[in-house]
Design an enzyme around this catalytic site. Structure first.
Site, PDB file in Angstrom:
ATOM      1  N   LYS A  37       0.816  -1.195   0.000  1.00 25.52           N
ATOM      2  CA  LYS A  37       0.000   0.000   0.000  1.00 25.52           C
ATOM      3  C   LYS A  37       0.857   1.255   0.000  1.00 25.52           C
ATOM      4  CE  LYS A  37      -3.224  -2.312   3.102  1.00 25.52           C
ATOM      5  NZ  LYS A  37      -3.652  -2.368   4.519  1.00 25.52           N
ATOM      6  N   ASP A  97      14.616  -1.203   0.076  1.00 25.25           N
ATOM      7  CA  ASP A  97      15.423  -1.445   1.274  1.00 25.25           C
ATOM      8  C   ASP A  97      16.459  -2.534   0.943  1.00 25.25           C
ATOM      9  OD1 ASP A  97      16.258  -1.553   3.922  1.00 25.25           O
ATOM     10  OD2 ASP A  97      14.478  -2.541   4.666  1.00 25.25           O
ATOM     11  N   LYS A 125      17.139   3.067   0.461  1.00 30.80           N
ATOM     12  CA  LYS A 125      18.115   2.851   1.538  1.00 30.80           C
ATOM     13  C   LYS A 125      19.220   1.999   0.928  1.00 30.80           C
ATOM     14  CE  LYS A 125      14.560   2.454   5.163  1.00 30.80           C
ATOM     15  NZ  LYS A 125      14.000   1.495   6.151  1.00 30.80           N
ATOM     16  N   PHE A 146      13.800   3.431  10.373  1.00 32.26           N
ATOM     17  CA  PHE A 146      12.436   3.138   9.933  1.00 32.26           C
ATOM     18  C   PHE A 146      11.667   4.419   9.697  1.00 32.26           C
ATOM     19  CE2 PHE A 146       8.262   1.242   9.832  1.00 32.26           C
ATOM     20  CZ  PHE A 146       8.515   0.067   9.153  1.00 32.26           C
ATOM     21  N   ARG A 159       0.265   6.767   7.953  1.00 28.67           N
ATOM     22  CA  ARG A 159       0.232   6.949   6.491  1.00 28.67           C
ATOM     23  C   ARG A 159      -0.217   8.351   6.103  1.00 28.67           C
ATOM     24  NH1 ARG A 159       0.838   1.818   4.080  1.00 28.67           N
ATOM     25  NH2 ARG A 159      -0.219   0.122   5.156  1.00 28.67           N
TER      26      ARG A 159
HETATM   27  P1  IMP Z   1      12.800  -4.682   0.608  1.00 24.26           P
HETATM   28  O1  IMP Z   1      12.218  -5.899  -0.021  1.00 24.26           O
HETATM   29  O2  IMP Z   1      13.666  -5.018   1.795  1.00 24.26           O
HETATM   30  O3  IMP Z   1      13.515  -3.790  -0.356  1.00 24.26           O
HETATM   31  O4  IMP Z   1      11.602  -3.887   1.266  1.00 24.26           O
HETATM   32  C1  IMP Z   1      10.787  -3.029   0.567  1.00 24.26           C
HETATM   33  C2  IMP Z   1       9.485  -2.818   1.282  1.00 24.26           C
HETATM   34  O5  IMP Z   1       9.625  -2.884   2.712  1.00 24.26           O
HETATM   35  C3  IMP Z   1       8.978  -1.411   1.018  1.00 24.26           C
HETATM   36  O6  IMP Z   1       8.184  -1.362  -0.139  1.00 24.26           O
HETATM   37  C4  IMP Z   1       8.189  -1.112   2.262  1.00 24.26           C
HETATM   38  O7  IMP Z   1       6.873  -1.575   2.136  1.00 24.26           O
HETATM   39  C5  IMP Z   1       8.885  -1.883   3.347  1.00 24.26           C
HETATM   40  N1  IMP Z   1       9.809  -1.006   4.097  1.00 24.26           N
HETATM   41  C6  IMP Z   1      11.169  -0.962   4.023  1.00 24.26           C
HETATM   42  N2  IMP Z   1      11.683  -0.027   4.835  1.00 24.26           N
HETATM   43  C7  IMP Z   1      10.610   0.566   5.428  1.00 24.26           C
HETATM   44  C8  IMP Z   1      10.491   1.650   6.364  1.00 24.26           C
HETATM   45  O8  IMP Z   1      11.471   2.279   6.823  1.00 24.26           O
HETATM   46  N3  IMP Z   1       9.212   1.988   6.725  1.00 24.26           N
HETATM   47  C9  IMP Z   1       8.102   1.341   6.250  1.00 24.26           C
HETATM   48  N4  IMP Z   1       8.185   0.331   5.374  1.00 24.26           N
HETATM   49  C10 IMP Z   1       9.411  -0.059   4.960  1.00 24.26           C
END
Ligand code: IMP
Length: 173
Positions: A37, A97, A125, A146, A159
């Site tokens: 979302k 991330d 990140k 975060f 949100r």
């Molecule tokens: P990844 O698969 O580790 O790259 O994670 C990506 C997803 O994790 C993003 O689309 C977010 O939904 C969630 N996410 C990663 N870091 C954060 C954060 O700092 N706050 C909220 N959601 C996060």
């Protein structure tokens, strides 16, 4: 909670990203895929700044739930409504991330033979990357921590914030 990116900073950057995308996709009708979302606020601002012929669809992947660390397991919980073969597709993500979600999405969408596939992410990140992914349009490269607001949640909260804030340790626990 500490403000990281103000409403003004976000608005300016979204406008810049939109003009880059508009230039790159001139004469085309890109399909923007919002990853639910977290990307819905970003996507809605981006398409209004783009102000060009485009289409929108959504996908959803399994999220972190209420935790703040990734399990590394990605599952598709909502698929597209339209076929993307021959289309110019742009994935619109809130945050990259570890890169695991995006890498899964790119592999899945590539198999459907789009004419082109690009990624637009509001936040990156990059220091936390575990798998290599290409982010073609990046809003802000941010420090580890975060973040919430502008569509991004912590346990479904925050949100609605018009800015992006970083959650300090006490709340993070
Ligand atoms: P990844 O698969 O580790 O790259 O994670 C990506 C997803 O994790 C993003 O689309 C977010 O939904 C969630 N996410 C990663 N870091 C954060 C954060 O700092 N706050 C909220 N959601 C996060």
């Amino acid at each position: 909670m500490r403000e990281l990116l103000s409403e003004q900073m976000i608005q300016t950057r979204v406008r810049e990203l939109a003009s880059e995308i508009r230039r790159d996709y001139e004469g085309k009708k890109p399909l923007l895929i919002g990853i639910l979302k977290g990307s819905f606020v970003f996507l809605s601002d981006l398409i209004r700044e783009l102000n060009m012929d485009l289409e929108v669809d959504f996908m959803a992947t399994s999220s972190y739930g209420d935790a703040t660390t990734s399990s590394g397991v990605v599952a598709l919980t909502k698929d597209l409504d339209v076929a993307i073969e021959g289309r110019d597709v742009i994935i619109v993500e809130d945050i990259v991330d570890t890169g695991l979600t995006l890498s899964y999405l790119c592999r899945t969408l590539d198999q459907r033979l789009p004419s082109s596939l690009a990624v637009c992410a509001l936040l990156d990140k990059s220091a936390r990357r575990e798998t290599e992914v290409q982010v073609d349009y990046c809003g802000f490269d941010i420090e580890d921590g975060f973040v919430v607001g502008y569509g991004i949640d912590y346990a479904q909260k925050f949100r609605h914030l018009p800015y992006i804030a970083i959650i300090e340790e006490e709340v993070h626990e």
